[in-house]
Design an enzyme around this catalytic site. Sequence first.
Site, PDB file in Angstrom:
ATOM      1  CE1 TYR A  53      -3.797  -2.345   0.761  1.00  0.00           C
ATOM      2  CE2 TYR A  53      -2.477  -3.324   2.439  1.00  0.00           C
ATOM      3  CZ  TYR A  53      -3.656  -3.384   1.679  1.00  0.00           C
ATOM      4  OH  TYR A  53      -4.429  -4.393   1.589  1.00  0.00           O
ATOM      5  CG  HIS A  68      -6.832   5.122   1.396  1.00  0.00           C
ATOM      6  ND1 HIS A  68      -7.553   6.279   1.479  1.00  0.00           N
ATOM      7  CD2 HIS A  68      -7.938   4.287   1.961  1.00  0.00           C
ATOM      8  CE1 HIS A  68      -8.774   6.116   2.118  1.00  0.00           C
ATOM      9  NE2 HIS A  68      -8.646   4.653   2.543  1.00  0.00           N
ATOM     10  CE1 TYR A 127      -3.460  -3.628   6.118  1.00  0.00           C
ATOM     11  CE2 TYR A 127      -3.382  -4.367   8.010  1.00  0.00           C
ATOM     12  CZ  TYR A 127      -3.022  -4.601   6.785  1.00  0.00           C
ATOM     13  OH  TYR A 127      -2.052  -5.475   6.670  1.00  0.00           O
ATOM     14  CG  ASN A 171     -11.709   0.384   7.080  1.00  0.00           C
ATOM     15  OD1 ASN A 171     -11.362   1.191   6.523  1.00  0.00           O
ATOM     16  ND2 ASN A 171     -12.463  -0.685   6.779  1.00  0.00           N
ATOM     17  CG  ASN A 206     -14.106   3.522   5.515  1.00  0.00           C
ATOM     18  OD1 ASN A 206     -15.409   4.003   5.711  1.00  0.00           O
ATOM     19  ND2 ASN A 206     -13.895   2.629   4.687  1.00  0.00           N
TER      20      ASN A 206
END
EC number: 3.1.1.29
Length: 207
Positions: A14, A19, A64, A66, A112
Amino acid sequence: MRLFVGLGNPGTKYQDNRHNIGFMVIDEIARRHGFSPWRRRFQGETSDGALDGERITLLKPLTYMNESGRAVQEAASFYKIGQGEVAVFHDEIELPPAKVRVKVGGGIAGHNGLRSISAHIGNDYLRVRLGVGHPGVKEMVHGHVLGDFAKSERPWVAALCEIAADNAGLIAKGKDASFANKVHLAMQAKGFLDEDKKKSGDNKVAK
């Protein structure tokens, strides 16, 4: 003392995602201002230092996106600080690429990471909104933010991280509007906010 939080997802898979621009800016602050080596705690990684005489702890949650609020709550509780001392750097699809806005509180616009933080510490923290553009249709948003920055976008991403890091002391001092203005002017001077450059790659900016 203030807590600067960069949002993103952990792992090399990632690291270049849109993001993860919050992680990128926080990393640049640590590099450019001689902060301490990163260490694991508060369900994330932290680095300590100072900006314009203000003590700062940088936090990258490793939960992560969320579940970012769990790490932020743990750090805020440890340092006994309230929402007013927390600044969150995050990607913002409602802003054109390379654009930055700063605000306290407000909606989460489907983010989120912000939803998790608001659920854990409340809503009245500072958000440093880092524009990554909108793909044009709602159904493409997930793939857009979890996609890597295109090669053509990397120059403005690098410039934004450097300029935001250089001016981060203004946020530490509570001069949020000055921070946003200086970043805007510097990015504009580099030509990254021209109308023809807002639409990075094939992305369309939301109207």
